[in-house]
Design a protein around this motif. Structure first.
Motif, PDB file in Angstrom:
ATOM      1  N   SER A  87      -2.565  -5.298  -5.062  1.00 15.39           N
ATOM      2  CA  SER A  87      -2.271  -6.688  -5.391  1.00 15.39           C
ATOM      3  C   SER A  87      -3.027  -7.557  -4.395  1.00 15.39           C
ATOM      4  O   SER A  87      -2.708  -7.550  -3.206  1.00 15.39           O
ATOM      5  CB  SER A  87      -0.762  -6.956  -5.306  1.00 15.39           C
ATOM      6  OG  SER A  87      -0.502  -8.318  -5.549  1.00 15.39           O
ATOM      7  N   GLY A  88      -4.050  -8.237  -4.881  1.00 17.66           N
ATOM      8  CA  GLY A  88      -4.864  -9.056  -3.980  1.00 17.66           C
ATOM      9  C   GLY A  88      -5.580  -8.190  -2.968  1.00 17.66           C
ATOM     10  O   GLY A  88      -6.365  -7.317  -3.324  1.00 17.66           O
ATOM     11  N   THR A  89      -5.277  -8.389  -1.681  1.00 18.58           N
ATOM     12  CA  THR A  89      -5.900  -7.595  -0.610  1.00 18.58           C
ATOM     13  C   THR A  89      -4.937  -6.548  -0.060  1.00 18.58           C
ATOM     14  O   THR A  89      -5.203  -5.956   0.986  1.00 18.58           O
ATOM     15  CB  THR A  89      -6.373  -8.508   0.541  1.00 18.58           C
ATOM     16  OG1 THR A  89      -5.236  -9.201   1.069  1.00 18.58           O
ATOM     17  CG2 THR A  89      -7.425  -9.498   0.076  1.00 18.58           C
ATOM     18  N   GLU A  90      -3.814  -6.320  -0.758  1.00 16.72           N
ATOM     19  CA  GLU A  90      -2.811  -5.357  -0.292  1.00 16.72           C
ATOM     20  C   GLU A  90      -2.780  -4.125  -1.187  1.00 16.72           C
ATOM     21  O   GLU A  90      -3.011  -4.215  -2.393  1.00 16.72           O
ATOM     22  CB  GLU A  90      -1.433  -6.011  -0.248  1.00 16.72           C
ATOM     23  CG  GLU A  90      -1.379  -7.142   0.754  1.00 16.72           C
ATOM     24  CD  GLU A  90      -0.017  -7.809   0.826  1.00 16.72           C
ATOM     25  OE1 GLU A  90       0.903  -7.386   0.118  1.00 16.72           O
ATOM     26  OE2 GLU A  90       0.110  -8.768   1.612  1.00 16.72           O
ATOM     27  N   ILE A  91      -2.484  -2.972  -0.558  1.00 18.65           N
ATOM     28  CA  ILE A  91      -2.391  -1.704  -1.273  1.00 18.65           C
ATOM     29  C   ILE A  91      -1.101  -1.013  -0.864  1.00 18.65           C
ATOM     30  O   ILE A  91      -0.657  -1.136   0.282  1.00 18.65           O
ATOM     31  CB  ILE A  91      -3.618  -0.799  -0.988  1.00 18.65           C
ATOM     32  CG1 ILE A  91      -3.598   0.449  -1.885  1.00 18.65           C
ATOM     33  CG2 ILE A  91      -3.723  -0.449   0.489  1.00 18.65           C
ATOM     34  CD1 ILE A  91      -4.905   1.243  -1.874  1.00 18.65           C
ATOM     35  N   SER A  92      -0.486  -0.303  -1.805  1.00 16.34           N
ATOM     36  CA  SER A  92       0.703   0.491  -1.492  1.00 16.34           C
ATOM     37  C   SER A  92       0.666   1.751  -2.351  1.00 16.34           C
ATOM     38  O   SER A  92       0.034   1.778  -3.414  1.00 16.34           O
ATOM     39  CB  SER A  92       1.982  -0.300  -1.740  1.00 16.34           C
ATOM     40  OG  SER A  92       2.067  -0.697  -3.090  1.00 16.34           O
ATOM     41  N   THR A  93       1.334   2.788  -1.857  1.00 18.64           N
ATOM     42  CA  THR A  93       1.375   4.040  -2.600  1.00 18.64           C
ATOM     43  C   THR A  93       2.810   4.372  -2.969  1.00 18.64           C
ATOM     44  O   THR A  93       3.753   3.910  -2.328  1.00 18.64           O
ATOM     45  CB  THR A  93       0.797   5.222  -1.786  1.00 18.64           C
ATOM     46  OG1 THR A  93       1.670   5.497  -0.676  1.00 18.64           O
ATOM     47  CG2 THR A  93      -0.610   4.936  -1.308  1.00 18.64           C
ATOM     48  N   LYS A  94       2.935   5.190  -3.986  1.00 20.09           N
ATOM     49  CA  LYS A  94       4.249   5.721  -4.344  1.00 20.09           C
ATOM     50  C   LYS A  94       4.591   6.806  -3.331  1.00 20.09           C
ATOM     51  O   LYS A  94       3.702   7.433  -2.757  1.00 20.09           O
ATOM     52  CB  LYS A  94       4.212   6.306  -5.751  1.00 20.09           C
ATOM     53  CG  LYS A  94       4.030   5.260  -6.832  1.00 20.09           C
ATOM     54  CD  LYS A  94       4.033   5.904  -8.198  1.00 20.09           C
ATOM     55  CE  LYS A  94       3.843   4.842  -9.278  1.00 20.09           C
ATOM     56  NZ  LYS A  94       3.750   5.433 -10.617  1.00 20.09           N
ATOM     57  N   PRO A  95       5.886   7.055  -3.102  1.00 24.89           N
ATOM     58  CA  PRO A  95       6.273   8.136  -2.189  1.00 24.89           C
ATOM     59  C   PRO A  95       5.693   9.474  -2.653  1.00 24.89           C
ATOM     60  O   PRO A  95       5.609   9.747  -3.857  1.00 24.89           O
ATOM     61  CB  PRO A  95       7.795   8.147  -2.265  1.00 24.89           C
ATOM     62  CG  PRO A  95       8.159   6.779  -2.753  1.00 24.89           C
ATOM     63  CD  PRO A  95       7.037   6.353  -3.652  1.00 24.89           C
TER      64      PRO A  95
END
Length: 160
Positions: A87-95
């Motif tokens: 999202s935009g400049t952010e990244i996240s992963t699923k567990p």
């Protein structure tokens, strides 16, 4: 009208966020610590800090349908595949379930423990910085049972 079309193409091409901003190949390093509350056979508790074994290798981030896939291949040959969102400049992963190596301060041996890893971070220019949240059921360090209470593990990746 032609100038507006050219301007739209230039602005779109220079966009510095979203999936295309993250897409690519990176060199990465992981390091940090986890803090645990450990209980002896006698029932005494103590706080211990374990160093997470350093990891380096190559990371790829690619679109996969409406999601992103972040793969890492460490120099020892281990491969991990994370499902990620951007999202935009952010990244996240699923567990993700993963086995990691840790060392405690006074003990020279390395233990392998099964953990769950969840990453979140940001990208700035060619650099990605992620916090890796580590959680796990209780694990043993010799005869002592340990429970993770806090993690301070970072992944830093640089575009190649």
């Amino acid at each position: 009208m032609m100038m507006a079309a050219v301007l739209l193409i230039v602005v779109t091409a220079c966009k510095k966020e979203g999936p295309e901003f993250f897409r690519g190949r990176y060199g990465y390093s992981v390091s940090g610590t986890i803090k645990c509350e450990c209980t002896t056979l006698e029932g005494d508790t103590e706080q211990r800090t374990f160093a997470v074994a350093d990891e380096q290798g190559v990371m790829h981030i690619e679109p996969h349908g409406s999601q992103m896939v972040m793969t890492t291949k460490d120099i020892g040959g281990g491969v991990t595949v994370f499902d990620a969102t951007v999202s935009g400049t952010e990244i996240s992963t699923k567990p993700l379930a993963k086995r990691i190596k840790v060392r405690s301060g006074g003990i020279l041996s390395t233990e392998e423990i099964d953990v769950t890893v969840e990453c979140s971070g940001y990208k700035s220019n060619d650099l990605i910085v992620m916090e890796m949240k580590i959680s796990a059921p209780d694990f043993k360090d010799g005869e002592i049972v340990c429970k993770i209470t806090e993690s301070d593990v970072k992944c830093v990746a640089t575009a190649q």
